[in-house]
Design an enzyme around this catalytic site. Structure first.
Site, PDB file in Angstrom:
ATOM      1  N   GLN A 165      37.228  38.101  51.162  1.00  0.00           N
ATOM      2  CA  GLN A 165      36.539  39.389  51.219  1.00  0.00           C
ATOM      3  C   GLN A 165      37.482  40.480  51.737  1.00  0.00           C
ATOM      4  OE1 GLN A 165      33.333  40.208  50.170  1.00  0.00           O
ATOM      5  NE2 GLN A 165      33.531  38.212  49.224  1.00  0.00           N
ATOM      6  N   HIS A 197      38.774  35.713  54.472  1.00  0.00           N
ATOM      7  CA  HIS A 197      40.054  36.172  53.933  1.00  0.00           C
ATOM      8  C   HIS A 197      39.879  36.731  52.524  1.00  0.00           C
ATOM      9  CE1 HIS A 197      44.306  36.362  53.006  1.00  0.00           C
ATOM     10  NE2 HIS A 197      44.123  35.554  51.972  1.00  0.00           N
ATOM     11  N   HIS A 218      40.708  40.471  51.453  1.00  0.00           N
ATOM     12  CA  HIS A 218      41.683  40.703  50.386  1.00  0.00           C
ATOM     13  C   HIS A 218      41.113  41.670  49.334  1.00  0.00           C
ATOM     14  CE1 HIS A 218      45.620  39.228  49.373  1.00  0.00           C
ATOM     15  NE2 HIS A 218      45.281  38.985  48.123  1.00  0.00           N
TER      16      HIS A 218
END
Length: 105
Positions: free
Chosen positions: A79, A77, A81
């Site tokens: 990465q 998540h 984001h």
């Protein structure tokens, strides 16, 4: 998960989120013709992305040194984001340029 890794992962999420928010505010400012604010917000977004990259570099350095970490959904998540925020900031710059050209006419 080690505390150091968790801090880096949360840094990716936090700084990535800040960058995306600043980029969105930059577009809104450009839409209103306030290019000074738009430029500042893009600069703020880029500064947040630099901080996010520092967090990411820390994780990559540990990996390169053989200190492998367990990849969790939170890691993925973070990465995701970051990459979304980078793409959004790049697109925001292009949108602001379009507004700037429209305003010049």
């Amino acid at each position: 998960m080690e505390e150091k890794n968790l801090e880096a992962i949360m840094g990716l999420i936090m700084f990535g989120g800040n960058a995306k928010s600043d980029a969105m505010e930059a577009i809104a400012a450009a839409k209103e013709g306030n290019f000074e604010v738009a430029d500042q917000k893009i600069a703020d977004a880029e500064a947040s992305l630099v901080e996010a990259h520092h967090s990411q570099t820390g994780l990559l350095t540990q990996e390169a040194q053989g200190n492998n970490m367990t990849v969790t959904l939170l890691t993925v998540h973070s990465q995701d984001h970051l990459m979304t925020s980078i793409a959004f900031t790049d697109l925001a710059k292009e949108i602001i340029d379009v507004y700037r050209r429209m305003d010049a006419k």
